[in-house]
Write a protein that holds these residues in place. Structure first.
Motif, PDB file in Angstrom:
ATOM      1  N   LEU A   1       0.703  -1.158  -0.107  1.00  0.00           N
ATOM      2  CA  LEU A   1      -0.509   0.174  -0.158  1.00  0.00           C
ATOM      3  C   LEU A   1       1.153   0.971   0.122  1.00  0.00           C
ATOM      4  CD1 LEU A   1      -3.393  -0.954   2.086  1.00  0.00           C
ATOM      5  CD2 LEU A   1      -3.489  -0.145  -0.505  1.00  0.00           C
ATOM      6  N   GLU A   2       2.231   0.909   0.670  1.00  0.00           N
ATOM      7  CA  GLU A   2       2.938   2.061   0.456  1.00  0.00           C
ATOM      8  C   GLU A   2       3.232   2.685  -0.717  1.00  0.00           C
ATOM      9  OE1 GLU A   2       5.425   3.900   4.620  1.00  0.00           O
ATOM     10  OE2 GLU A   2       5.146   1.497   3.660  1.00  0.00           O
ATOM     11  N   ARG A   3       3.905   1.276  -1.665  1.00  0.00           N
ATOM     12  CA  ARG A   3       3.970   1.629  -2.402  1.00  0.00           C
ATOM     13  C   ARG A   3       3.567   2.505  -3.861  1.00  0.00           C
ATOM     14  NH1 ARG A   3       7.498  -3.572  -3.699  1.00  0.00           N
ATOM     15  NH2 ARG A   3       7.284  -2.430  -5.839  1.00  0.00           N
ATOM     16  N   ALA A   4       1.884   1.896  -3.693  1.00  0.00           N
ATOM     17  CA  ALA A   4       0.996   1.794  -4.362  1.00  0.00           C
ATOM     18  C   ALA A   4       0.188   3.189  -3.805  1.00  0.00           C
ATOM     19  CB  ALA A   4      -0.510   0.594  -4.026  1.00  0.00           C
ATOM     20  N   ALA A   5       0.609   3.915  -2.755  1.00  0.00           N
ATOM     21  CA  ALA A   5       0.608   4.987  -2.094  1.00  0.00           C
ATOM     22  C   ALA A   5       0.883   6.327  -3.441  1.00  0.00           C
ATOM     23  CB  ALA A   5      -0.028   5.000  -1.227  1.00  0.00           C
ATOM     24  N   ASP A   6       2.010   5.732  -3.661  1.00  0.00           N
ATOM     25  CA  ASP A   6       2.914   6.479  -4.238  1.00  0.00           C
ATOM     26  C   ASP A   6       2.525   6.775  -5.705  1.00  0.00           C
ATOM     27  OD1 ASP A   6       4.540   9.176  -4.605  1.00  0.00           O
ATOM     28  OD2 ASP A   6       6.153   8.295  -5.040  1.00  0.00           O
ATOM     29  N   SER A   7       1.404   6.651  -6.530  1.00  0.00           N
ATOM     30  CA  SER A   7       1.275   6.527  -7.562  1.00  0.00           C
ATOM     31  C   SER A   7       0.245   6.688  -7.895  1.00  0.00           C
ATOM     32  CB  SER A   7       0.665   4.890  -8.170  1.00  0.00           C
ATOM     33  OG  SER A   7       0.558   4.382  -7.734  1.00  0.00           O
ATOM     34  N   GLU A   8      -1.069   6.925  -9.253  1.00  0.00           N
ATOM     35  CA  GLU A   8      -2.151   7.464  -9.645  1.00  0.00           C
ATOM     36  C   GLU A   8      -3.607   5.442  -9.720  1.00  0.00           C
ATOM     37  OE1 GLU A   8      -3.896  10.134 -10.042  1.00  0.00           O
ATOM     38  OE2 GLU A   8      -2.049  10.882  -9.102  1.00  0.00           O
ATOM     39  N   LEU A   9      -2.709   4.629  -8.880  1.00  0.00           N
ATOM     40  CA  LEU A   9      -3.363   3.659  -9.116  1.00  0.00           C
ATOM     41  C   LEU A   9      -4.817   3.223  -8.667  1.00  0.00           C
ATOM     42  CD1 LEU A   9      -0.386   0.878  -9.154  1.00  0.00           C
ATOM     43  CD2 LEU A   9      -1.350   2.003 -11.091  1.00  0.00           C
ATOM     44  N   THR A  10      -5.977   2.347  -9.328  1.00  0.00           N
ATOM     45  CA  THR A  10      -7.082   2.458  -7.741  1.00  0.00           C
ATOM     46  C   THR A  10      -6.227   1.363  -7.748  1.00  0.00           C
ATOM     47  OG1 THR A  10      -8.207   3.795 -10.106  1.00  0.00           O
ATOM     48  CG2 THR A  10      -9.481   1.537  -8.471  1.00  0.00           C
ATOM     49  N   VAL A  11      -7.322   1.289  -5.956  1.00  0.00           N
ATOM     50  CA  VAL A  11      -7.092   0.281  -5.375  1.00  0.00           C
ATOM     51  C   VAL A  11      -8.390  -0.242  -4.897  1.00  0.00           C
ATOM     52  CG1 VAL A  11      -5.768  -0.206  -2.844  1.00  0.00           C
ATOM     53  CG2 VAL A  11      -4.510   1.506  -4.287  1.00  0.00           C
ATOM     54  N   LEU A  12      -8.319  -1.488  -4.596  1.00  0.00           N
ATOM     55  CA  LEU A  12      -9.419  -2.363  -3.855  1.00  0.00           C
ATOM     56  C   LEU A  12      -8.705  -2.109  -3.297  1.00  0.00           C
ATOM     57  CD1 LEU A  12     -12.711  -2.854  -3.896  1.00  0.00           C
ATOM     58  CD2 LEU A  12     -11.355  -4.809  -5.218  1.00  0.00           C
ATOM     59  N   ILE A  13     -10.077  -1.965  -1.048  1.00  0.00           N
ATOM     60  CA  ILE A  13      -9.238  -3.264  -0.057  1.00  0.00           C
ATOM     61  C   ILE A  13     -10.133  -3.932   0.363  1.00  0.00           C
ATOM     62  CG2 ILE A  13      -8.525  -2.608   2.150  1.00  0.00           C
ATOM     63  CD1 ILE A  13      -7.824   0.753   1.170  1.00  0.00           C
ATOM     64  N   GLU A  14      -9.924  -5.272   0.572  1.00  0.00           N
ATOM     65  CA  GLU A  14     -11.062  -5.587   0.107  1.00  0.00           C
ATOM     66  C   GLU A  14     -11.136  -6.685   2.633  1.00  0.00           C
ATOM     67  OE1 GLU A  14     -12.531  -9.225  -3.327  1.00  0.00           O
ATOM     68  OE2 GLU A  14     -10.062  -8.392  -2.426  1.00  0.00           O
ATOM     69  N   GLY A  15     -11.723  -7.017   3.115  1.00  0.00           N
ATOM     70  CA  GLY A  15     -11.283  -7.019   4.368  1.00  0.00           C
ATOM     71  C   GLY A  15     -13.282  -6.872   4.782  1.00  0.00           C
ATOM     72  N   GLU A  16     -12.821  -8.182   6.062  1.00  0.00           N
ATOM     73  CA  GLU A  16     -14.020  -7.655   7.595  1.00  0.00           C
ATOM     74  C   GLU A  16     -14.641  -6.304   7.934  1.00  0.00           C
ATOM     75  OE1 GLU A  16     -13.655 -10.759  10.398  1.00  0.00           O
ATOM     76  OE2 GLU A  16     -13.652 -12.410   8.735  1.00  0.00           O
ATOM     77  N   SER A  17     -15.599  -6.015   8.259  1.00  0.00           N
ATOM     78  CA  SER A  17     -15.968  -5.671   8.410  1.00  0.00           C
ATOM     79  C   SER A  17     -15.354  -4.577   9.635  1.00  0.00           C
ATOM     80  CB  SER A  17     -17.845  -4.784   9.315  1.00  0.00           C
ATOM     81  OG  SER A  17     -18.224  -3.480   9.484  1.00  0.00           O
ATOM     82  N   GLY A  18     -14.846  -3.586   9.745  1.00  0.00           N
ATOM     83  CA  GLY A  18     -14.041  -3.196  11.353  1.00  0.00           C
ATOM     84  C   GLY A  18     -12.843  -3.659  11.336  1.00  0.00           C
ATOM     85  N   VAL A  19     -12.224  -3.816   9.882  1.00  0.00           N
ATOM     86  CA  VAL A  19     -10.943  -3.660  10.006  1.00  0.00           C
ATOM     87  C   VAL A  19      -9.887  -3.121  10.028  1.00  0.00           C
ATOM     88  CG1 VAL A  19     -10.740  -7.045   9.048  1.00  0.00           C
ATOM     89  CG2 VAL A  19     -10.638  -5.080   7.936  1.00  0.00           C
ATOM     90  N   GLY A  20     -10.250  -2.130   9.378  1.00  0.00           N
ATOM     91  CA  GLY A  20      -9.701  -0.647   9.288  1.00  0.00           C
ATOM     92  C   GLY A  20      -9.959  -0.034   7.726  1.00  0.00           C
ATOM     93  N   LYS A  21     -10.442  -0.473   6.676  1.00  0.00           N
ATOM     94  CA  LYS A  21     -10.206   0.271   5.715  1.00  0.00           C
ATOM     95  C   LYS A  21     -10.836   0.497   5.513  1.00  0.00           C
ATOM     96  CE  LYS A  21     -13.547  -3.319   4.480  1.00  0.00           C
ATOM     97  NZ  LYS A  21     -14.486  -3.926   5.704  1.00  0.00           N
ATOM     98  N   GLU A  22     -11.467   2.234   6.272  1.00  0.00           N
ATOM     99  CA  GLU A  22     -11.214   3.225   5.603  1.00  0.00           C
ATOM    100  C   GLU A  22      -9.793   4.085   6.260  1.00  0.00           C
ATOM    101  OE1 GLU A  22     -13.189   7.507   7.222  1.00  0.00           O
ATOM    102  OE2 GLU A  22     -14.678   5.864   7.644  1.00  0.00           O
ATOM    103  N   LEU A  23      -9.057   3.931   7.316  1.00  0.00           N
ATOM    104  CA  LEU A  23      -7.777   4.140   7.815  1.00  0.00           C
ATOM    105  C   LEU A  23      -7.246   4.162   6.858  1.00  0.00           C
ATOM    106  CD1 LEU A  23      -6.685   5.907  10.701  1.00  0.00           C
ATOM    107  CD2 LEU A  23      -6.442   3.110  11.160  1.00  0.00           C
ATOM    108  N   LEU A  24      -6.766   3.165   6.551  1.00  0.00           N
ATOM    109  CA  LEU A  24      -5.800   2.750   4.913  1.00  0.00           C
ATOM    110  C   LEU A  24      -6.350   3.647   4.347  1.00  0.00           C
ATOM    111  CD1 LEU A  24      -6.120  -1.192   5.185  1.00  0.00           C
ATOM    112  CD2 LEU A  24      -4.038   0.419   6.430  1.00  0.00           C
ATOM    113  N   ALA A  25      -6.742   3.756   3.709  1.00  0.00           N
ATOM    114  CA  ALA A  25      -7.319   4.230   2.912  1.00  0.00           C
ATOM    115  C   ALA A  25      -7.297   5.773   2.741  1.00  0.00           C
ATOM    116  CB  ALA A  25      -9.461   4.566   2.552  1.00  0.00           C
TER     117      ALA A  25
END
Length: 241
Positions: free
Chosen positions: A1-25
């Motif tokens: 994710l750190e490597r992807a952040a410095d780009s314009e790539l679209t990111v799909l984050i998958e995981g159960e409710s409450g794992v912190g997906k919004e925090l990662l976004a």
């Protein structure tokens, strides 16, 4: 994710409710070249179906009953920044082609408008569904899935990464107490590691918030004491109320 952040790539984050997906976004946005632009959230599971097109793409005055003034949608609000599409798996099938067109053509057409408007947004999406399976069965558009999943990251539930529990708890406790040296006592740490965390990081935060105020003697500290495994040793007995 750190490597992807410095780009314009679209990111799909998958995981159960409450794992912190919004925090990662939010972290992706903060480490991206768009960090000075807006970070705009659209929760696809919380918007009424009859309003979701207007919420995403905006509308013109008179486009529908109650539209007494033009309004920007979240896509346009995110111009120059990041659009976070939370629970993207709940987006109605009939709107998915319009989202796909926005991502591919970089333009939107507000409800009631005959004119397309250019937009410049980076999309980060999240879901607690098995989106690849939904795409295979036709519950989600296959072409949109592949457009979203340029960088696809699965966030494991907290029960599968017990080594993260205490560091996360410590960071939360230090923030809540505004004390950079606050520590999680060893006996309490063993209880945290032994718990199964059905609510993931969100539930962990609830427990740490209660602990910060009431201490470990609060009877409601762990909502479901039966989910604490016997690896907690003697601490298990203290959770059987």
């Amino acid at each position: 994710l750190e490597r992807a952040a410095d780009s314009e790539l679209t990111v799909l984050i998958e995981g159960e409710s409450g794992v912190g997906k919004e925090l990662l976004a939010r972290a992706i946005h903060a480490k991206s070249p768009r960090r000075d632009g807006p970070f705009v959230i659209a929760d696809c599971s919380a918007i009424p179906e009859h309003l979701i097109e207007s919420e995403l793409f905006g509308h013109e005055r008179g486009a529908f009953t109650g539209a007494d003034r033009p309004r920007k949608g979240v896509v346009e609000e995110a111009n120059g920044g990041t659009l976070f599409l939370d629970e993207i798996g709940e987006l109605p099938l009939e709107l998915q082609p319009k989202l796909l067109r926005m991502m591919e053509q970089r333009e939107i057409r507000p409800v009631g408008s005959n004119t397309a408007r250019p937009v410049d947004v980076r999309v980060v999406a999240a879901t607690n569904r098995r989106l690849a399976e939904a795409a295979r069965t036709g519950e989600f558009r296959n072409d949109l899935f592949y457009r979203l999943a340029v960088v696809r990251v699965a966030v494991p539930p907290l029960r599968e990464r017990s080594e993260d529990v205490v560091p996360i708890a410590r960071a939360m406790l230090r923030t809540l107490k505004q004390d950079p040296s606050a520590e999680v006592p060893e006996d309490f740490a063993s209880m945290l590691v032994a718990y199964a965390w059905p609510g993931n990081v969100r539930e962990l935060r609830n427990v740490i918030e209660r602990y910060a105020v009431f201490g470990r003697d609060d009877e409601g500290l762990f909502p479901d004491a039966t989910r604490v495994t016997r690896s907690a040793g003697d601490d298990l007995a203290s959770l059987t109320y």
